[in-house]
Design a protein around this motif. Structure first.
Motif, short mmCIF file in Angstrom:
data_model
loop_
_atom_site.label_atom_id
_atom_site.label_comp_id
_atom_site.label_asym_id
_atom_site.label_seq_id
_atom_site.Cartn_x
_atom_site.Cartn_y
_atom_site.Cartn_z
N ARG A 99 -1.76 -11.55 2.63
CA ARG A 99 0.11 -11.63 2.89
C ARG A 99 0.15 -12.79 1.40
O ARG A 99 1.61 -12.85 1.58
N ASP A 100 -0.77 -13.67 1.85
CA ASP A 100 -0.97 -15.02 0.75
C ASP A 100 -1.03 -15.22 -0.54
O ASP A 100 -1.70 -16.03 -0.61
N ALA A 101 -1.55 -13.44 -0.69
CA ALA A 101 -3.10 -14.04 -2.05
C ALA A 101 -1.21 -14.00 -3.24
O ALA A 101 -0.97 -13.04 -4.21
N TRP A 102 -0.56 -14.89 -3.20
CA TRP A 102 -0.01 -15.38 -4.10
C TRP A 102 0.48 -15.12 -5.27
O TRP A 102 0.65 -14.85 -6.19
N ASP A 103 -0.98 -15.37 -5.87
CA ASP A 103 -1.31 -14.87 -7.09
C ASP A 103 -1.16 -13.88 -7.72
O ASP A 103 -0.89 -13.10 -8.54
N ALA A 104 -2.52 -12.93 -7.33
CA ALA A 104 -2.45 -11.38 -6.98
C ALA A 104 -1.01 -10.69 -7.07
O ALA A 104 -0.60 -10.06 -7.92
N LEU A 105 -0.33 -11.32 -6.12
CA LEU A 105 0.69 -10.58 -5.54
C LEU A 105 1.41 -10.81 -6.80
O LEU A 105 2.49 -9.76 -7.30
N ALA A 106 1.81 -12.22 -7.12
CA ALA A 106 2.57 -12.40 -8.31
C ALA A 106 2.17 -11.83 -10.08
O ALA A 106 2.76 -11.15 -10.63
N GLY A 107 1.51 -11.37 -9.90
CA GLY A 107 0.74 -10.64 -11.07
C GLY A 107 1.35 -9.28 -10.85
O GLY A 107 1.86 -8.73 -12.03
N ALA A 108 0.76 -8.82 -9.78
CA ALA A 108 1.00 -7.16 -10.00
C ALA A 108 2.94 -7.04 -9.76
O ALA A 108 3.44 -6.14 -10.60
N THR A 109 3.72 -8.18 -9.69
CA THR A 109 5.20 -8.53 -9.51
C THR A 109 5.55 -8.39 -11.27
O THR A 109 6.17 -7.49 -11.38
N VAL A 110 5.03 -9.12 -11.50
CA VAL A 110 5.48 -9.29 -13.11
C VAL A 110 4.39 -7.66 -13.64
O VAL A 110 5.83 -7.29 -14.96
N ALA A 111 3.79 -6.72 -13.25
CA ALA A 111 3.20 -5.95 -13.48
C ALA A 111 4.67 -4.47 -13.52
O ALA A 111 5.37 -3.79 -14.08
N GLY A 112 5.19 -5.02 -12.04
CA GLY A 112 6.39 -3.91 -11.35
C GLY A 112 7.64 -4.08 -12.70
O GLY A 112 8.75 -3.42 -12.31
N HIS A 113 8.00 -5.67 -12.88
CA HIS A 113 9.19 -5.43 -13.77
C HIS A 113 9.19 -5.42 -14.98
O HIS A 113 9.76 -4.64 -15.12
N VAL A 114 8.15 -5.15 -15.46
CA VAL A 114 7.63 -4.21 -16.84
C VAL A 114 8.18 -2.65 -16.58
O VAL A 114 8.79 -2.27 -17.23
N LEU A 115 7.33 -2.29 -15.22
CA LEU A 115 7.45 -0.98 -15.41
C LEU A 115 8.85 -0.59 -14.39
O LEU A 115 8.81 0.79 -15.18
N GLU A 116 9.70 -1.16 -14.08
CA GLU A 116 11.04 -0.96 -13.43
C GLU A 116 12.28 0.02 -14.39
O GLU A 116 12.77 0.91 -13.88
#
Length: 571
Positions: A180-197
């Motif tokens: 739950r605290d893998a902040w950088d990995a979660l942030a990277g996936a959030t950016v990928a999600g923002h691109v795909l959404e």
């Protein structure tokens, strides 16, 4: 490096290309296929539908797509994750199980719930001083309910209101075992999600420099190849239309954002750390993204029934366009008498050309939009009054549509509740209810302007008067009643000129309709971009806005068309 997780998207909104799900499943290898069906306006539409039918409230298009494609997904081993559950994820999950039974397929269907806070609206203080109790009240859940369902073996996960990026973050977190605290990995996936959404907006749709990639073939939907550290490569299936370039990805990254610190329920993603690089044809690598803990509150989407609306459009032709418009306005105001709608907005669209060779060149449009709590006042009383001018108005009187009834509109407002107030629950495919605890840590997220020191000044002694769009791309959109306008430069030299040039004051000068409003400016140097948030430009949200462009989609193109003095050195 281990094999990436291949996540595709097949829907950017409720009404997107129906065939996309089949195209994505047949077009190339995937591990997960996502679909985003919910916008603030969609929640309102689903809420009105649920008033008529308590068993409704989900995106029926998704169910029809699954009828056509569920067997194909099972055959290809592709998991499906979609927020099509809307206001009734449990109901959609039940329909999907029934569908799988009819098709003779063994499919494990799970869902995520807890976002619907309507029953607690009074307790949580969601009433509106003008509009009363909300019609819908949905918290933006994060990715961990989705991750729990997938870890438990679900083939299909449907949710209600989650953040758009969660549809990608959840599968990645489950696949790579992130904490739950893998902040950088979660942030990277959030950016990928923002691109795909938003689907094909990442592959050339709505792209400022569309002439450079224009072809008749519809753009392919995007795919993110996500790695264990959260970095990704954005691509698309071979042979599909459109293009994936650093600039198409930049454009989507600037869509509907605020400051550089992008706060979500799982992580705060720092957009000023994103690094983009072309990784081959139709491949863009995203790396370097940093994340920190999320904020202590969760955003809630509230929709209230605001009243009723209507509009009529007058066609003005030939000479004296402004005088004809003035006469139409005066006659309509006289027809209202003392019973004018609470809001009346006039918009003159276009202008007649001198010596017009076609009737189209001789024509402008005058649009009248009205809002009022009373449906009678903006119904036939309004549209009928417009039509009654047909033989008594300006010469050449005609309209674009016959008189119509009023339609209800909604008012969107955001609210925030403590993370602990939201009961986020994963309901696994075998019916177990797994509570998802709040994030392990939170921080209040600063959202400064992201200002940077300017580099070497550009030689501005020789300038050319030209549209801003010669050197800058833009993408704009809605954030409730606010609008965002992201502007990026194409080269480093252009960026060194654009960043100091395009200030808040300059934006208000170029877009006079933003004067008198609060405008916030954020700088994203890694993307060579500035982002503006214009507060209140879209009034009370898309459904209630009387603007001709109620979602602010074309604001960026208006800005790019304005003439400015551009240094010859950067042209």
């Amino acid at each position: 490096m281990s094999q990436p997780l291949r996540v595709g998207n097949a829907s950017g909104f409720y009404g997107d290309r129906f065939s996309a799900m089949r195209e994505m499943l047949e077009g190339g290898p995937l591990d997960v296929l996502t679909g985003d069906y919910l916008a603030e306006l969609t929640m309102l539409i689903l809420g009105r539908g649920k008033l008529k039918d308590p068993d409704a409230g989900y995106a029926t298009t998704f169910l029809r797509q699954m009828e056509e494609c569920l067997g194909l997904a099972v055959e290809r081993g592709v998991s499906i994750v979609a927020n099509a559950g809307g206001l009734n994820p449990r109901g959609l999950a039940e329909r999907l199980r029934e569908l799988a039974g009819r098709l003779g397929l063994e499919v494990r269907v799970a869902h995520v719930e807890g976002d619907d806070l309507l029953a607690r609206a009074e307790e949580l203080g969601f009433g509106h001083e003008r509009y009363g109790a909300p019609l819908t009240a949905n918290a933006y859940l994060g990715a961990w309910g989705i991750a729990e369902c997938l870890r438990d073996g679900a083939d299909v996960v449907v949710t209600g209101r989650v953040t758009d990026a969660s549809l990608v973050v959840g599968p990645a977190a489950a696949h790579f075992g992130w904490g739950r605290d893998a902040w950088d990995a979660l942030a990277g996936a959030t950016v990928a999600g923002h691109v795909l959404e938003c689907g094909t907006q990442a592959t050339g749709g709505n792209y400022a420099f569309f002439e450079e990639i224009y072809n008749v073939k519809a753009p392919g939907f995007p795919v993110a190849e996500i790695h264990a550290d959260g970095s990704s490569v954005i691509t698309k299936h071979n042979g599909t239309g459109g293009a994936v370039t650093v600039e198409t990805i930049t454009a989507q990254l600037l869509y509907e954002i605020g400051g550089p610190s992008y706060a979500g329920p799982d992580v705060t993603t720092h957009f000023d750390t994103i690094e983009l690089a072309q990784d081959g044809p139709d491949r863009v690598r995203i790396s370097g993204v940093r994340g920190t803990a999320p904020p202590p509150t969760t955003k809630v989407c509230l929709n209230h029934l605001g009243g009723h609306r209507n509009e009529m459009t007058f066609v003005l032709t030939g000479l004296g366009i402004e005088a004809k418009a003035d006469l139409a306005k005066a006659q309509m105001e006289a027809a209202f008498g003392g019973a004018a709608p609470s809001r009346v907005e006039w918009t003159l669209l276009g202008a007649a050309k001198p010596d017009p060779a076609t009737q189209g060149e001789a024509t402008a449009l005058l649009r009248c939009a009205v809002l009022d709590p009373d449906p009678e006042k903006v119904g036939r009383a309004f549209s009928g009054a417009a039509v009654e001018l047909a033989l008594a108005g300006y010469p050449g009187f005609t309209m674009t549509a016959p008189p119509g009834k009023a339609s209800p509109y909604g008012v969107y407002t955001p609210a925030f509740v403590p993370n602990e107030a939201v009961e986020h629950v994963a309901v696994t495919h075998d019916g177990r209810r797994v509570p998802i605890p709040p994030p392990p840590a939170t921080i209040d997220t600063p959202n400064g302007d992201g200002a940077v020191e300017a580099g070497e000044p550009v030689d501005s002694r020789l300038t050319v008067r030209a549209p801003l769009g010669r050197v800058a791309g833009a993408r704009s959109g809605d954030k409730g009643g606010d609008a965002n306008i992201g502007v990026w430069a194409r080269t480093n030299d252009q960026w060194r000129w654009l960043e100091p040039f395009l200030s808040v004051e300059r934006l208000k000068e170029l877009l006079p309709e933003t004067r008198g409003l609060v405008v916030r400016r954020y700088v994203l140097p890694n993307l060579r971009a500035v982002n503006f948030v214009v507060e209140g430009l879209l009034q009370e949200g898309v459904s209630a806005s009387t603007r001709f462009d109620p979602q602010g989609k074309a604001l960026g193109e208006w800005l790019r068309s304005r003439l400015v003095d551009i240094p010859e050195a950067v042209l």
